[in-house]
Write an enzyme that holds these catalytic residues in place. Structure first.
Site: not given
Length: 220
Positions: A36, A62-64
């Site tokens: 990530r 950017i999503s969790q």
């Protein structure tokens, strides 16, 4: 010996994802593989494995990690699938999906984000992920049907074009609602004209901008 980032990745999966109820072994394995830190904005690598959304270029996010995992699990992504992702952002979710499915088509309306995401895929040799620039609310009819569709932005409703491009037996997962009240929905296509809708819970995403979403100049 694992690097600090690898240790953080294992901890993220064990505590933030599996620890919060994600059970699909393929999703957990995929999230242990994809680095990530490659997908966050430069200078924010140390925050890559926090359980939080992070800002990226073009005022997007950017999503969790948990939400990424939950959406992939809900979409029931499986080996051999062709998957459409709307709102590619940095490319992280598409990269994770690509560890499971056969072919991923990801649409991003911001040209800069699409360019950066495609460069990351090339650098990591994720050759089954294709990033395109366009209006995600219209999908990719030339590549349809899709076994799964994931939408990483909230629209006023599910775009009809995306429902039409979902294969019978497939699943579409997207947030629906305005910025103050959004819920994640799972839409399963039962037949040519029948769909089952299942609400999954409250979420918070950026607006889905496009012809079959919110207008560029404001909501509504």
């Amino acid at each position: 010996m694992m690097s600090d980032y690898e240790n953080c990745r294992m901890h993220m999966v064990d505590v933030q994802i599996a620890g919060r109820g994600i059970l699909d072994a393929r999703v957990l394995k995929a999230m242990r593989i994809v680095p990530r830190e490659y997908f966050v904005r430069e200078g924010m690598e140390e925050l890559a494995y926090e359980d939080a959304a992070l800002p990226i270029e073009e005022q997007q996010t950017i999503s969790q990690p948990y939400i990424v995992a939950a959406m992939i699990e809900a979409a029931e992504v499986a080996p051999g699938d062709r998957v459409l992702e709307v709102g590619a952002g940095s490319g992280y979710a598409a990269a994770v999906i690509g560890q499971i499915a056969d072919r991923i088509f990801a649409i991003e309306r911001h040209e800069l984000l699409a360019e950066l995401a495609q460069k990351r895929m090339a650098a990591l040799h994720y050759d089954n992920v294709v990033i395109t620039v366009g209006d995600g609310t219209l999908g990719l009819p030339d590549e349809a049907p899709f076994d799964a569709i994931l939408v990483a932005a909230a629209g006023p409703d599910v775009p009809p074009a995306l429902k039409e491009q979902l294969a019978i037996g497939g699943h579409l997962v997207m947030p629906v609602g305005d910025p103050g009240h959004q819920r994640l929905h799972k839409i399963s296509r039962l037949s040519e004209y029948r769909y089952d809708v299942q609400p999954l819970g409250p979420v918070m995403f950026v607006p889905l901008i496009g012809e079959q979403g919110w207008h560029e100049d404001g909501l509504g």
